[in-house]
Scaffold this motif. Structure first.
Motif, PDB file in Angstrom:
ATOM      1  N   TYR A 507       0.946  -1.113   0.240  1.00 43.48           N
ATOM      2  CA  TYR A 507       0.220  -0.101   0.155  1.00 43.48           C
ATOM      3  C   TYR A 507       0.972   1.409  -0.352  1.00 43.48           C
ATOM      4  O   TYR A 507       0.462   2.082  -0.236  1.00 43.48           O
ATOM      5  CB  TYR A 507      -0.881   0.075   1.072  1.00 43.48           C
ATOM      6  CG  TYR A 507      -2.005  -0.349   1.261  1.00 43.48           C
ATOM      7  CD1 TYR A 507      -2.723  -0.282   0.505  1.00 43.48           C
ATOM      8  CD2 TYR A 507      -1.972  -2.119   1.630  1.00 43.48           C
ATOM      9  CE1 TYR A 507      -4.383  -1.613   0.143  1.00 43.48           C
ATOM     10  CE2 TYR A 507      -3.289  -3.343   0.950  1.00 43.48           C
ATOM     11  CZ  TYR A 507      -4.359  -2.990   0.621  1.00 43.48           C
ATOM     12  OH  TYR A 507      -4.965  -3.849   0.520  1.00 43.48           O
ATOM     13  N   GLN A 508       2.404   0.865   0.491  1.00 39.72           N
ATOM     14  CA  GLN A 508       3.298   2.229   0.668  1.00 39.72           C
ATOM     15  C   GLN A 508       2.984   3.173  -1.308  1.00 39.72           C
ATOM     16  O   GLN A 508       3.512   3.950  -1.395  1.00 39.72           O
ATOM     17  CB  GLN A 508       4.076   1.592   1.229  1.00 39.72           C
ATOM     18  CG  GLN A 508       4.309   1.164   2.914  1.00 39.72           C
ATOM     19  CD  GLN A 508       4.201  -0.133   3.472  1.00 39.72           C
ATOM     20  OE1 GLN A 508       3.020  -0.334   2.267  1.00 39.72           O
ATOM     21  NE2 GLN A 508       4.661  -0.691   3.839  1.00 39.72           N
ATOM     22  N   ALA A 509       2.491   2.080  -2.076  1.00 40.27           N
ATOM     23  CA  ALA A 509       3.398   2.915  -3.210  1.00 40.27           C
ATOM     24  C   ALA A 509       2.765   3.769  -3.726  1.00 40.27           C
ATOM     25  O   ALA A 509       2.390   4.374  -4.928  1.00 40.27           O
ATOM     26  CB  ALA A 509       3.087   1.454  -4.286  1.00 40.27           C
ATOM     27  N   ALA A 510       1.123   3.401  -3.208  1.00 40.73           N
ATOM     28  CA  ALA A 510      -0.429   4.335  -3.515  1.00 40.73           C
ATOM     29  C   ALA A 510       0.523   5.906  -2.825  1.00 40.73           C
ATOM     30  O   ALA A 510      -0.787   6.789  -2.480  1.00 40.73           O
ATOM     31  CB  ALA A 510      -1.510   4.018  -3.426  1.00 40.73           C
ATOM     32  N   CYS A 513      -1.193   8.369  -4.814  1.00 44.87           N
ATOM     33  CA  CYS A 513      -2.424   8.325  -5.697  1.00 44.87           C
ATOM     34  C   CYS A 513      -3.283   9.193  -5.056  1.00 44.87           C
ATOM     35  O   CYS A 513      -3.553   8.318  -3.447  1.00 44.87           O
ATOM     36  CB  CYS A 513      -2.191   7.257  -6.162  1.00 44.87           C
ATOM     37  SG  CYS A 513      -3.536   6.845  -7.375  1.00 44.87           S
ATOM     38  N   LYS A 514      -3.772  10.201  -5.548  1.00 44.50           N
ATOM     39  CA  LYS A 514      -5.214  10.365  -5.044  1.00 44.50           C
ATOM     40  C   LYS A 514      -6.330   9.599  -5.361  1.00 44.50           C
ATOM     41  O   LYS A 514      -7.549  10.089  -4.945  1.00 44.50           O
ATOM     42  CB  LYS A 514      -5.182  11.988  -4.568  1.00 44.50           C
ATOM     43  CG  LYS A 514      -4.623  12.395  -4.021  1.00 44.50           C
ATOM     44  CD  LYS A 514      -4.682  14.338  -4.253  1.00 44.50           C
ATOM     45  CE  LYS A 514      -3.800  15.468  -3.176  1.00 44.50           C
ATOM     46  NZ  LYS A 514      -4.298  16.217  -2.917  1.00 44.50           N
ATOM     47  N   PRO A 531      -2.821   9.652   0.663  1.00 39.13           N
ATOM     48  CA  PRO A 531      -2.209  11.241   0.895  1.00 39.13           C
ATOM     49  C   PRO A 531      -3.739  11.982   1.112  1.00 39.13           C
ATOM     50  O   PRO A 531      -4.769  11.071   0.649  1.00 39.13           O
ATOM     51  CB  PRO A 531      -1.874  11.633   0.023  1.00 39.13           C
ATOM     52  CG  PRO A 531      -2.437  11.148  -1.232  1.00 39.13           C
ATOM     53  CD  PRO A 531      -3.027   9.108  -0.659  1.00 39.13           C
ATOM     54  N   LYS A 532      -3.938  13.166   2.124  1.00 39.66           N
ATOM     55  CA  LYS A 532      -5.050  13.788   2.626  1.00 39.66           C
ATOM     56  C   LYS A 532      -6.086  13.815   1.271  1.00 39.66           C
ATOM     57  O   LYS A 532      -4.723  14.092  -0.072  1.00 39.66           O
ATOM     58  CB  LYS A 532      -4.077  15.014   3.084  1.00 39.66           C
ATOM     59  CG  LYS A 532      -5.322  15.795   3.361  1.00 39.66           C
ATOM     60  CD  LYS A 532      -4.728  17.154   3.799  1.00 39.66           C
ATOM     61  CE  LYS A 532      -5.946  18.230   4.932  1.00 39.66           C
ATOM     62  NZ  LYS A 532      -5.626  19.055   5.511  1.00 39.66           N
ATOM     63  N   GLY A 533      -6.895  13.891   1.319  1.00 41.26           N
ATOM     64  CA  GLY A 533      -8.007  14.573   0.152  1.00 41.26           C
ATOM     65  C   GLY A 533      -8.196  13.618  -1.232  1.00 41.26           C
ATOM     66  O   GLY A 533      -8.973  13.493  -1.930  1.00 41.26           O
ATOM     67  N   THR A 534      -7.609  11.660  -0.913  1.00 44.91           N
ATOM     68  CA  THR A 534      -7.991  11.498  -1.650  1.00 44.91           C
ATOM     69  C   THR A 534      -9.196  10.754  -1.156  1.00 44.91           C
ATOM     70  O   THR A 534      -9.899  10.420  -0.744  1.00 44.91           O
ATOM     71  CB  THR A 534      -7.150   9.445  -0.484  1.00 44.91           C
ATOM     72  OG1 THR A 534      -5.851   9.886  -1.275  1.00 44.91           O
ATOM     73  CG2 THR A 534      -7.794   8.780  -1.496  1.00 44.91           C
ATOM     74  N   CYS A 551     -10.712  12.457   4.074  1.00 43.18           N
ATOM     75  CA  CYS A 551     -10.833  11.760   2.429  1.00 43.18           C
ATOM     76  C   CYS A 551     -12.260  11.422   2.130  1.00 43.18           C
ATOM     77  O   CYS A 551     -13.267  11.973   3.123  1.00 43.18           O
ATOM     78  CB  CYS A 551     -10.258  10.668   2.100  1.00 43.18           C
ATOM     79  SG  CYS A 551      -8.579  10.824   3.140  1.00 43.18           S
ATOM     80  N   THR A 552     -12.475  11.103   0.867  1.00 43.73           N
ATOM     81  CA  THR A 552     -13.808  11.117   0.315  1.00 43.73           C
ATOM     82  C   THR A 552     -14.145  10.263  -0.007  1.00 43.73           C
ATOM     83  O   THR A 552     -12.933   9.235  -0.338  1.00 43.73           O
ATOM     84  CB  THR A 552     -14.385  12.181  -0.518  1.00 43.73           C
ATOM     85  OG1 THR A 552     -13.208  11.570  -1.649  1.00 43.73           O
ATOM     86  CG2 THR A 552     -14.131  13.989  -0.282  1.00 43.73           C
ATOM     87  N   TYR A 553     -15.540   9.469  -0.043  1.00 45.94           N
ATOM     88  CA  TYR A 553     -15.781   8.193  -0.075  1.00 45.94           C
ATOM     89  C   TYR A 553     -17.090   7.896  -1.188  1.00 45.94           C
ATOM     90  O   TYR A 553     -18.499   8.612  -0.620  1.00 45.94           O
ATOM     91  CB  TYR A 553     -16.106   7.301   0.844  1.00 45.94           C
ATOM     92  CG  TYR A 553     -14.540   6.994   2.052  1.00 45.94           C
ATOM     93  CD1 TYR A 553     -14.131   6.279   1.882  1.00 45.94           C
ATOM     94  CD2 TYR A 553     -14.096   8.171   3.218  1.00 45.94           C
ATOM     95  CE1 TYR A 553     -13.260   5.939   3.118  1.00 45.94           C
ATOM     96  CE2 TYR A 553     -13.826   8.522   3.831  1.00 45.94           C
ATOM     97  CZ  TYR A 553     -12.351   6.697   3.815  1.00 45.94           C
ATOM     98  OH  TYR A 553     -11.849   6.559   5.117  1.00 45.94           O
TER      99      TYR A 553
END
Length: 633
Positions: A507-510, A513-514, A531-534, A551-553
């Motif tokens: 998961y560290q690879a993302a 990525c937002k 990251p923040k805002g994903t 973040c938003t879902y």
């Protein structure tokens, strides 16, 4: 501002569920007498509360029975379904029970002799029957006809006739004035027998419950009285009405006005000439198969609590998106027992239906718990039930059957491919609906996105989403530990786009990525790598929990049915009204388009745009608001 007619609205209509607090004084009185006065006898307040419960359950149980479509679909008088508008209009159908409880309480206060009635008096029952036939029936008939005239109908009785399809609770959907008059009519046999010194406790219970039973039956839209009974005893048809008889009053309001006895319609020359013939036709048809649906959605049970979210439990609750409710906990053992019986019976059952473009769409359900789908030893039994449902649909002439989430699990049956391969001559088209599911998810992704992080990357949906995105020159970080499965998917992409598919194992690879597309359940710890805002798009069942406030879902892939859908009065699990899962919508589109191929196994990426455009052309709309520059716009 128009002023409502007197006694046309309920004084507690704005209280919502708090109206039941009006019973507080009765409950307090019973508790005080029992625990503080040590009075173990049953007081008037106790009997009033017990009567309310028994009478309310009479209507509820009749309503439940009429909505048990797997038992009653061949006995339905009108084939239309009950929609959300009618359910909302009839939401407070039990207001009349509150009114009559208070009137009974006042009667008990002013007429003390009602407290000391004997348990049973046979003569009182006979007198009450005579008073009912001689006074209550003709009085109701005459007043009912008056309420179908001008002012009274427009301001009062039209509410009751607003139901397009009657159900048991429709009987209670009327104005206070009508129920005050009905209360007086009900009281005549009870008070009359009591004044003559022939009243009894059994008389009150028997008369009221019999009265409610017959009203519930008449409004149920389910014919249960066999025509052979009237053939054997012709005079009986004038003594007791049938659901068919009363339904004709709602389709032709100038006929069949009686309370329970058609004799008075015959005497008043208002008897519908079709009453007996229609009753016989419906009674005969109860042995035959009902109309064959064009489309079937094969759903499944998630857990014991959610299985109560069907129309034959509480109609009002199923018209709202599912959520756990504490007051349903006492009914949990009943639901579990019912599930076990259905499981042992091992048959799919009809849950709900609706009409779209004149075509009948039904939802069948497999009586299996959600966790059973993940037990290796249960796979054969589940597949056998799904196979039987498909063969049954094929046998009766269904055109398309769509499989719900777990019923098309890749590990279980290869997305339905197992059944198509086993039965190559199927006429019914088997559809997993995942092509439209992929389209709904892709529609949420803006064109300007350059990189996405994809979990569940080698699943059926993950593969299709990855292959579609790489063709749009979007870099896809595919989370998978299997290099072989990643390479197989990568090789499916055109050579010039293969570099856009990148295998990652952590998961560290993302971290930068937002845009996350989640096809596998992720924990709080794993979400923290975003990251923040994903924004988390998702096609995982159950949906992930919204741990991150920064973040938003996104919601599960779903589509809103067209506005012209008819008879839909039940929410699909947690979905809003009129919204179905994308795989359900995919089957609807397949049926409306008349496509002749099976949609099983791997998703055909080349058909994603085609299926999406077909869905929009038929009036289906995505629930989530897409970007103005989405990939599919």
């Amino acid at each position: 501002m128009a002023i409502a007619a007197p006694l046309s609205t309920w004084p507690w209509q704005n209280l919502g569920a708090f109206k039941y607090l009006l019973y507080g004084p009765f409950v307090s009185k019973v508790l005080y007498e029992r625990f503080y006065e040590g009075n173990n006898s049953f007081s008037l307040c106790f009997h009033l509360l017990l009567l309310y419960v028994c009478r309310g359950l009479t209507y509820v149980f009749w309503n439940s029975y009429s909505n048990m479509l797997f038992l009653t679909r061949n006995r339905r008088i009108l084939q239309q379904g009950v929609d959300f508008n009618q359910i909302d209009r009839e939401w407070d159908w039990d207001n009349f029970l509150i009114l009559q409880t208070f009137i009974a309480a006042m009667a008990g206060y002013y007429f003390p002799f009602l407290h000391d009635l004997p348990l049973f008096n046979f003569k009182g029952l006979l007198v009450a029957m005579l008073l009912h036939v001689g006074i209550s029936e003709p009085l109701f008939y005459w007043l009912h006809r008056k309420f179908h005239e001008g002012y009274l109908f427009h301001h009062y009785h039209s509410l009751h006739h607003s139901a397009s399809v009657t159900q048991s609770v429709t009987a209670g959907n009327a104005t206070p004035l009508e129920h005050l008059i009905l209360t007086a009519i009900i009281a005549i046999p009870i008070v009359g027998a009591s004044v003559l010194g022939l009243g009894s406790g059994l008389l009150i219970y028997a008369y009221l419950l019999c009265f409610d039973f017959l009203r519930s039956m008449g409004h149920s839209n389910i014919e249960i009285i066999p025509h052979q009974l009237f053939d054997a005893f012709p005079l009986l048809r004038y003594i007791i009405y049938t659901p068919t008889y009363h339904s004709l009053h709602h389709t032709n309001p100038d006929t069949n006005f009686c309370l329970f006895m058609p004799l008075f319609d015959a005497l008043g020359n208002t008897l519908n000439s079709k009453s007996w013939q229609l009753h016989k036709e419906i009674s005969l048809n109860s042995r035959k198969n009902s109309r064959v649906p064009d489309f079937v959605f094969l759903a499944h049970i998630v857990d014991v609590s959610s299985c109560m979210h069907v129309q034959f439990t509480l109609r009002t609750l199923t018209s709202l998106p599912y959520r756990f409710r504490f007051f349903l906990v006492p009914f949990w053992p009943i639901a579990l027992t019912s599930l076990i019986l259905m499981w042992l019976w091992s048959k799919t059952f009809l849950v709900t239906f609706y009409y779209l473009r004149g075509r009948l769409h039904q939802t069948w359900a497999v009586p299996r718990f959600g966790f059973q789908y993940f037990l290796p030893f249960a796979a054969d039994g589940i597949n056998k039930q799904i196979e039987n449902a498909i063969l049954r649909a094929d046998r009766i002439g269904v055109k398309v059957i769509s499989l719900a989430a777990l019923n098309k699990n890749e590990a279980l049956n290869g997305g339905g491919k197992l059944f198509v391969d086993k039965h190559p001559n199927l006429r019914v088209r088997v559809v997993h609906g995942n092509t439209l599911t992929a389209a709904v998810i892709l529609n949420e992704i803006p064109k300007d996105v350059e990189e996405v992080f994809l979990t569940g990357a080698t699943s059926k949906l993950g593969r299709a989403i990855a292959l579609y995105l790489c063709r749009k020159k979007i870099r896809v970080l595919m989370l998978t530990l299997s290099a072989d499965r990643f390479q197989m998917i990568q090789k499916e992409a055109p050579e010039e786009y293969q570099s856009y598919l990148v295998q990652v194992t952590k998961y560290q690879a993302a971290q930068s990525c937002k845009t996350w597309i989640v096809g596998k359940w992720i924990t709080y710890k794993e979400q923290n790598w975003a990251p923040k805002g994903t924004h988390f798009h998702q096609f995982v069942v159950p949906p992930i929990l919204s741990f991150r406030r920064d973040c938003t879902y996104g919601d599960l892939a779903a589509m809103r049915l067209p506005e012209d859908v008819e008879g839909l009065g039940c929410c699909e699990y947690t979905m809003e009204r009129g919204v179905v899962h994308a795989c359900h919508a995919g089957g609807v589109v397949h049926s409306l388009e008349g496509w002749s191929h099976h949609e099983v196994g791997a998703i055909d990426v080349d058909r994603i745009d085609l299926v999406w455009k077909a869905a929009l052309q038929h009036g289906l709309r995505p629930v989530s608001s897409p970007s103005s520059s989405s990939l599919l716009s």
